[in-house]
Scaffold this active site. Structure first.
Site, PDB file in Angstrom:
ATOM      1  N   LYS A 293      24.437  22.953  64.931  1.00  0.00           N
ATOM      2  CA  LYS A 293      24.844  22.921  66.339  1.00  0.00           C
ATOM      3  C   LYS A 293      23.868  22.085  67.171  1.00  0.00           C
ATOM      4  O   LYS A 293      24.289  21.203  67.924  1.00  0.00           O
ATOM      5  CB  LYS A 293      24.899  24.353  66.907  1.00  0.00           C
ATOM      6  CG  LYS A 293      24.937  24.386  68.422  1.00  0.00           C
ATOM      7  CD  LYS A 293      25.009  25.794  68.953  1.00  0.00           C
ATOM      8  CE  LYS A 293      23.814  26.336  69.657  1.00  0.00           C
ATOM      9  NZ  LYS A 293      23.180  25.749  70.763  1.00  0.00           N
ATOM     10  N   ASN A 294      22.580  22.369  67.046  1.00  0.00           N
ATOM     11  CA  ASN A 294      21.643  21.712  67.961  1.00  0.00           C
ATOM     12  C   ASN A 294      21.406  20.242  67.624  1.00  0.00           C
ATOM     13  O   ASN A 294      20.824  19.512  68.423  1.00  0.00           O
ATOM     14  CB  ASN A 294      20.338  22.506  68.069  1.00  0.00           C
ATOM     15  CG  ASN A 294      20.555  23.804  68.849  1.00  0.00           C
ATOM     16  OD1 ASN A 294      21.579  23.949  69.537  1.00  0.00           O
ATOM     17  ND2 ASN A 294      19.645  24.751  68.725  1.00  0.00           N
TER      18      ASN A 294
ATOM     19  N   CYS B 123      22.784  29.617  77.241  1.00  0.00           N
ATOM     20  CA  CYS B 123      22.348  31.017  77.187  1.00  0.00           C
ATOM     21  C   CYS B 123      21.305  31.294  78.261  1.00  0.00           C
ATOM     22  O   CYS B 123      20.457  30.437  78.546  1.00  0.00           O
ATOM     23  CB  CYS B 123      21.707  31.307  75.831  1.00  0.00           C
ATOM     24  SG  CYS B 123      22.856  31.174  74.468  1.00  0.00           S
TER      25      CYS B 123
ATOM     26  N   ARG C 179      14.956  28.114  82.792  1.00  0.00           N
ATOM     27  CA  ARG C 179      15.059  26.960  81.881  1.00  0.00           C
ATOM     28  C   ARG C 179      14.884  25.675  82.707  1.00  0.00           C
ATOM     29  O   ARG C 179      15.842  24.961  82.979  1.00  0.00           O
ATOM     30  CB  ARG C 179      16.390  26.985  81.123  1.00  0.00           C
ATOM     31  CG  ARG C 179      16.531  28.230  80.237  1.00  0.00           C
ATOM     32  CD  ARG C 179      17.759  28.208  79.364  1.00  0.00           C
ATOM     33  NE  ARG C 179      17.628  27.300  78.230  1.00  0.00           N
ATOM     34  CZ  ARG C 179      18.491  27.262  77.204  1.00  0.00           C
ATOM     35  NH1 ARG C 179      19.516  28.092  77.171  1.00  0.00           N
ATOM     36  NH2 ARG C 179      18.331  26.412  76.206  1.00  0.00           N
TER      37      ARG C 179
ATOM     38  N   ASP D 281      15.076  31.017  67.820  1.00  0.00           N
ATOM     39  CA  ASP D 281      16.514  31.266  67.650  1.00  0.00           C
ATOM     40  C   ASP D 281      16.820  32.206  66.486  1.00  0.00           C
ATOM     41  O   ASP D 281      17.976  32.546  66.249  1.00  0.00           O
ATOM     42  CB  ASP D 281      17.270  29.936  67.472  1.00  0.00           C
ATOM     43  CG  ASP D 281      17.248  29.114  68.747  1.00  0.00           C
ATOM     44  OD1 ASP D 281      16.923  29.670  69.812  1.00  0.00           O
ATOM     45  OD2 ASP D 281      17.549  27.895  68.679  1.00  0.00           O
TER      46      ASP D 281
ATOM     47  N   ARG E 268      30.209  30.023  70.202  1.00  0.00           N
ATOM     48  CA  ARG E 268      29.609  28.755  70.657  1.00  0.00           C
ATOM     49  C   ARG E 268      28.849  28.085  69.517  1.00  0.00           C
ATOM     50  O   ARG E 268      28.687  26.869  69.511  1.00  0.00           O
ATOM     51  CB  ARG E 268      28.611  29.006  71.796  1.00  0.00           C
ATOM     52  CG  ARG E 268      29.255  29.309  73.124  1.00  0.00           C
ATOM     53  CD  ARG E 268      28.208  29.342  74.222  1.00  0.00           C
ATOM     54  NE  ARG E 268      27.294  28.230  74.067  1.00  0.00           N
ATOM     55  CZ  ARG E 268      25.986  28.274  74.294  1.00  0.00           C
ATOM     56  NH1 ARG E 268      25.416  29.375  74.707  1.00  0.00           N
ATOM     57  NH2 ARG E 268      25.225  27.211  74.123  1.00  0.00           N
TER      58      ARG E 268
HETATM   59  N1  EPU Z   1      10.443  23.891  79.317  1.00  0.00           N
HETATM   60  C1  EPU Z   1       9.818  23.554  80.494  1.00  0.00           C
HETATM   61  N2  EPU Z   1      10.204  22.391  81.114  1.00  0.00           N
HETATM   62  C2  EPU Z   1      11.164  21.583  80.605  1.00  0.00           C
HETATM   63  C3  EPU Z   1      11.804  21.932  79.404  1.00  0.00           C
HETATM   64  C4  EPU Z   1      11.419  23.109  78.771  1.00  0.00           C
HETATM   65  O1  EPU Z   1       8.946  24.265  80.975  1.00  0.00           O
HETATM   66  O2  EPU Z   1      11.455  20.546  81.216  1.00  0.00           O
HETATM   67  C5  EPU Z   1      10.039  25.139  78.617  1.00  0.00           C
HETATM   68  C6  EPU Z   1      11.183  26.145  78.533  1.00  0.00           C
HETATM   69  O3  EPU Z   1      11.269  26.931  79.680  1.00  0.00           O
HETATM   70  C7  EPU Z   1      10.794  26.938  77.288  1.00  0.00           C
HETATM   71  C8  EPU Z   1      10.097  25.892  76.402  1.00  0.00           C
HETATM   72  O4  EPU Z   1       9.746  24.820  77.266  1.00  0.00           O
HETATM   73  O5  EPU Z   1       9.868  27.915  77.634  1.00  0.00           O
HETATM   74  C9  EPU Z   1      10.961  25.331  75.278  1.00  0.00           C
HETATM   75  O6  EPU Z   1      12.194  24.851  75.793  1.00  0.00           O
HETATM   76  P1  EPU Z   1      13.015  23.675  75.082  1.00  0.00           P
HETATM   77  O7  EPU Z   1      13.167  22.581  76.067  1.00  0.00           O
HETATM   78  O8  EPU Z   1      12.405  23.374  73.769  1.00  0.00           O
HETATM   79  O9  EPU Z   1      14.427  24.364  74.873  1.00  0.00           O
HETATM   80  P2  EPU Z   1      15.868  23.708  75.033  1.00  0.00           P
HETATM   81  O10 EPU Z   1      15.810  22.300  74.633  1.00  0.00           O
HETATM   82  O11 EPU Z   1      16.426  24.077  76.352  1.00  0.00           O
HETATM   83  C10 EPU Z   1      16.593  24.121  72.559  1.00  0.00           C
HETATM   84  C11 EPU Z   1      17.733  24.821  71.883  1.00  0.00           C
HETATM   85  C12 EPU Z   1      17.558  26.329  72.034  1.00  0.00           C
HETATM   86  C13 EPU Z   1      16.212  26.747  71.441  1.00  0.00           C
HETATM   87  C14 EPU Z   1      15.072  25.928  72.077  1.00  0.00           C
HETATM   88  C15 EPU Z   1      13.723  26.185  71.430  1.00  0.00           C
HETATM   89  C16 EPU Z   1      19.520  23.243  72.095  1.00  0.00           C
HETATM   90  C17 EPU Z   1      20.808  22.872  72.735  1.00  0.00           C
HETATM   91  N3  EPU Z   1      18.968  24.401  72.486  1.00  0.00           N
HETATM   92  O12 EPU Z   1      16.656  24.518  73.933  1.00  0.00           O
HETATM   93  O13 EPU Z   1      18.578  26.890  71.240  1.00  0.00           O
HETATM   94  O14 EPU Z   1      15.982  28.113  71.697  1.00  0.00           O
HETATM   95  O15 EPU Z   1      15.364  24.523  71.963  1.00  0.00           O
HETATM   96  O16 EPU Z   1      13.773  25.903  70.070  1.00  0.00           O
HETATM   97  O17 EPU Z   1      19.009  22.535  71.251  1.00  0.00           O
HETATM   98  C18 EPU Z   1      20.239  28.423  70.620  1.00  0.00           C
HETATM   99  O18 EPU Z   1      20.660  27.575  69.815  1.00  0.00           O
HETATM  100  O19 EPU Z   1      20.607  29.612  70.629  1.00  0.00           O
HETATM  101  C19 EPU Z   1      19.252  28.007  71.629  1.00  0.00           C
HETATM  102  C20 EPU Z   1      19.035  28.703  72.738  1.00  0.00           C
END
Ligand code: EPU
Length: 431
Positions: A22-23, A117, A122, A306, A398
């Site tokens: 998915k990701n 989610c 975020r 995750d 999803r």
């Molecule tokens: N963060 C910031 N600023 C930013 C971006 C992130 O402070 O600009 C913080 C977030 O608040 C969090 C940490 O950095 O504390 C990590 O966030 P990240 O950006 O890595 O998460 P994401 O890209 O929003 C993806 C996956 C999530 C998974 C996380 C961590 C996708 C679409 N989503 O989210 O997957 O938990 O990386 O591995 O790739 C899931 O699949 O169930 C899911 C939630």
């Protein structure tokens, strides 16, 4: 409203095949915009996040054809729009990858803030920092539209203050056609980052170092269409592995990359499971009550956040006390309330949960608070004694393809049933 009705207590046995990640797919689909050509992508999972992303791309003018249920042909030559409204972006978090892809192609993007989610705050400050470093101007409008414009995109150094999967991907997308060299430092190293880099390189990009914390992207003038196959889903695989252990089963999880599963395998072994790795499969066998262990979620190659809800569910059944510490998200223990209803003993204090294992869980009416919480609820219900009714299953769909059929093929007793909505129920009662 649809629910899963699960009769627990069956040992899961047999074989299950893992779908595309998915990701990875939710980043690769927007990346096709950069090709201005036709891409054929295989191993696409049939999940609602993909349906939502396909709808967005179609809306922007992409031609999309399903060659077979898991292969898509995407023609982005005639994409003209750089605007994506909230009614489309709210369905999935990854809709923000359209920003990087659109500015990479058009030097402008207007994309509403994404859904996804709820796991605590975020923020997207690191994405914005990256776009600005490449020379873009970013403004946030009152209606939650993110507006990004650039005269030219120029390669630059981007140091991410937090290791962010989303920011790493978005900066990569914006940089592949920028002039000069972009260096992302403190980059995320997840398998889907490497998969996106491989996809971009197959389209003619020059991305090096993905999978390490320094990614170097030398901008190219033009990309081209390609054929590509998405990697297997690390988290779907891990979910079946943990489900096997929680039901004291014996399951062969096929179509996996064992290297991506190392942190999950290590913890399963610590909890008493036998894990046998093959080239593209892992077998998980658990023939006794699991032992306690501690987990701390970390960016890759650490234990994935995750998988935290699913593994914590296994630990609810362990002998002894386990400590689970969540270091990625601020609010990823909401699901523990549902497990408590099933007889688990969990004390949450901020970002740590203390789990005192119990001998058995009991079936109950429960809810999927989000995607992985939903997967955890499925595992809990299959391992429990009695019947559970699981609500809000749209979260699970999803990210998990054919989840009912796959678990059934392993011997689980689970069915999807439709119930009248509460509102309808009230009206029916009143009438
Ligand atoms: N963060 C910031 N600023 C930013 C971006 C992130 O402070 O600009 C913080 C977030 O608040 C969090 C940490 O950095 O504390 C990590 O966030 P990240 O950006 O890595 O998460 P994401 O890209 O929003 C993806 C996956 C999530 C998974 C996380 C961590 C996708 C679409 N989503 O989210 O997957 O938990 O990386 O591995 O790739 C899931 O699949 O169930 C899911 C939630």
């Amino acid at each position: 409203m649809d629910k899963f009705i699960i009769t627990g207590g069956q040992r899961l046995t047999g074989e299950v095949s893992v779908s595309g990640a998915k990701n990875a797919v939710v980043a690769i689909l927007p990346a096709t915009i950069l090709a201005e050509d036709v891409c054929r992508i295989e191993n696409i999972p049939n999940i609602s996040d993909v349906t939502a992303m396909v709808k967005i791309l179609k809306n922007m003018g992409a031609g999309i054809k399903y060659i077979n249920p898991s292969t898509l042909e995407i023609d982005t030559r005639f994409v003209r729009s750089h605007v994506v409204e909230h009614d489309l972006t709210k369905q999935l978090r990854a809709s923000y990858y359209l920003i990087g892809a659109l500015i990479g192609r058009f030097h402008k993007a207007q994309v509403a803030m994404p859904g996804g989610c709820y796991l605590g705050l975020r923020p997207i400050d690191q994405h914005i920092k990256g776009f600005e470093a490449l020379g873009a101007e970013v403004t946030m409008e009152e209606n939650a539209m993110v507006n990004v414009q650039a005269e030219h995109l120029l390669g630059n150094s981007v140091y991410l203050d937090v290791v962010s999967v989303g920011a790493t991907i978005n900066v990569m997308l914006a940089a592949v056609k920028a002039r000069g060299l972009t260096v992302i430092e403190n980059a995320a190293k997840e398998p889907h980052i490497v998969d996106l880099a491989n996809f971009l390189n197959t389209m003619g990009a020059d991305v090096r170092g993905a999978g390490t914390d320094v990614i170097k992207i030398r901008g190219v003038e033009k990309l081209h269409g390609c054929e590509y196959s998405i990697i297997p889903d690390q988290i779907e695989a891990g979910t079946y592995m943990v489900a096997a252990a929680a039901t004291r089963g014996n399951v062969l999880v096929k179509n996996v990359i064992p290297k991506h599963l190392e942190s999950i395998t290590a913890k399963l072994i610590e909890a008493g499971a036998t894990v046998i790795e093959d080239d593209e499969a892992v077998r998980v066998i658990m023939d006794k009550r699991p032992g306690h262990c501690n987990i701390k979620t970390m960016p890759h190659p650490g234990f994935p956040t995750d998988m935290q809800p699913q593994f914590s569910t296994l630990l609810c059944l362990a002998e002894g006390t386990s400590f689970v510490s969540e270091s990625v998200w601020d609010n990823r223990f909401r699901y523990t309330e549902q497990l408590t209803r099933m007889g688990a003993t969990i004390h949450v204090n901020g970002k740590t949960a203390v789990i005192e294992g119990v001998e058995a869980l009991k079936g109950a009416p429960i809810r999927a608070d989000d995607l992985r919480a939903g997967a955890a609820m499925l595992i809990a219900a299959m391992a429990a004694n009695g019947v559970s009714e699981l609500e809000e299953i749209q979260h699970i769909e999803r990210g998990y393809e054919n989840v009912v059929d796959k678990f059934r093929s392993l011997g689980a007793i689970i069915e999807r049933r439709s119930f009248p909505d509460d509102e309808e129920k009230v009206q029916m009662t009143a009438g």
